[in-house]
Write a protein that holds these residues in place. Sequence first.
Motif, PDB file in Angstrom:
ATOM      1  N   ALA A 113      11.263  47.752   1.861  1.00 27.47           N
ATOM      2  CA  ALA A 113      10.071  47.730   1.013  1.00 27.47           C
ATOM      3  C   ALA A 113      10.452  47.775  -0.465  1.00 27.47           C
ATOM      4  N   LEU A 114      11.400  48.650  -0.807  1.00 27.27           N
ATOM      5  CA  LEU A 114      11.797  48.782  -2.210  1.00 27.27           C
ATOM      6  C   LEU A 114      12.566  47.559  -2.692  1.00 27.27           C
ATOM      7  N   ILE A 115      13.520  47.108  -1.908  1.00 20.99           N
ATOM      8  CA  ILE A 115      14.343  45.962  -2.306  1.00 20.99           C
ATOM      9  C   ILE A 115      13.497  44.686  -2.351  1.00 20.99           C
ATOM     10  N   GLY A 116      12.615  44.507  -1.366  1.00 22.23           N
ATOM     11  CA  GLY A 116      11.697  43.376  -1.400  1.00 22.23           C
ATOM     12  C   GLY A 116      10.786  43.439  -2.607  1.00 22.23           C
ATOM     13  N   GLY A 117      10.332  44.654  -2.931  1.00 23.78           N
ATOM     14  CA  GLY A 117       9.472  44.838  -4.089  1.00 23.78           C
ATOM     15  C   GLY A 117      10.166  44.487  -5.395  1.00 23.78           C
ATOM     16  N   VAL A 118      11.411  44.949  -5.545  1.00 24.68           N
ATOM     17  CA  VAL A 118      12.172  44.651  -6.773  1.00 24.68           C
ATOM     18  C   VAL A 118      12.398  43.145  -6.898  1.00 24.68           C
ATOM     19  N   ALA A 119      12.820  42.512  -5.814  1.00 22.92           N
ATOM     20  CA  ALA A 119      13.081  41.072  -5.852  1.00 22.92           C
ATOM     21  C   ALA A 119      11.812  40.292  -6.183  1.00 22.92           C
ATOM     22  N   GLY A 120      10.699  40.651  -5.548  1.00 24.03           N
ATOM     23  CA  GLY A 120       9.442  39.959  -5.793  1.00 24.03           C
ATOM     24  C   GLY A 120       8.949  40.132  -7.217  1.00 24.03           C
ATOM     25  N   ALA A 121       9.078  41.349  -7.755  1.00 23.11           N
ATOM     26  CA  ALA A 121       8.629  41.605  -9.118  1.00 23.11           C
ATOM     27  C   ALA A 121       9.497  40.867 -10.135  1.00 23.11           C
ATOM     28  N   VAL A 122      10.817  40.811  -9.874  1.00 22.63           N
ATOM     29  CA  VAL A 122      11.723  40.085 -10.768  1.00 22.63           C
ATOM     30  C   VAL A 122      11.367  38.598 -10.782  1.00 22.63           C
ATOM     31  N   VAL A 123      11.137  38.041  -9.602  1.00 20.30           N
ATOM     32  CA  VAL A 123      10.766  36.623  -9.515  1.00 20.30           C
ATOM     33  C   VAL A 123       9.422  36.382 -10.200  1.00 20.30           C
TER      34      VAL A 123
END
Length: 339
Positions: A113-123
Amino acid sequence: MHSVSPDLVIMILVVLMALSFDFINGFHDTANAIATSVSTRAISPRLAIIMAACFNLIGALTYTGVAKTIGGSIADPFKLQNGLVVVLAALTSAILWNLITWWFGIPSSSSHALIGGVAGAVVGAAGFGAINAAGFISIVQALIVSPIVAFVIGFIMIKIVSSLVANAPYHKTNKNFRILQVLSASWQSFSHGANDAQKTMGIIAFAMASGGFLDAPGGNIEIPLWVKFSAAIAMAFGTSVGGWRIIKTMGGKIMKMTPISGFSADVSSAMIITIFTALKLPVSTTHVITSSILGVGASQKFSAVKWGVAGRIVVTWVITLPCTALLAAACYIVYDVFL
């Protein structure tokens, strides 16, 4: 009279949300450490939670390698515009996903959840080019490989343990393994704190670096002491609250637990988490522990595992990264308008 910097306000909000995530992670993932020992009555639920909280705290204060990986491997915080808002969006996504899956009693991954969240927010903030492909892929590989290894180790571990006690009296064996389960659950709790709490430390350091609140000589992010202690305490406090919905799923809905199978699953998963932590790689403690239980169950009797429940858990694993990434990207767009 000096006005307060908007970045400072957002940074404070990020820290509060990160610690909230850590707290939720604690009660969401309490089951990881104690479900098997509680289900076999090796230890009372209340004492198990206290023990898990204590060892989570110790584990969280022991390592920082995973935190540095999270803080710098997904994207370069020093090259990211609106990095504080990116982290805020990522945390919002991860917290919402954790609460949804906790409510339905599904042991999903706080790490995913956290890693997906960081990647999605960066994109969402800077496009796919802002993602550090090599670093992100290495993290995802660890998340994928670790549960597979845990399944295999769990499968082998129960075979070895069962052969060692094959000729021992059944009741005496159960009694001895209930005692050993207290030790294995302690190791489980320590390894959980050592890996999971570092993710919050890393995300706070990422935000501080991107907002200009943290120096990183040579690009090497050092985790401040106050960040270590606050993340460790938040997770320990969350663990002390307990996550009974997920404890029921982990402790009995996947397979019927015995002291031997519970001990074998605990040792297998704790060993895998400890190894990956030493390699400075974040793993999903939920995935690793669930996979160990599945491996132990499949080794004893394939039909002993309730594969329908296991399948529902696996589906949640698969959808967590893309769902939290999309949710984080949407949160970033909203925050970018209002902040």
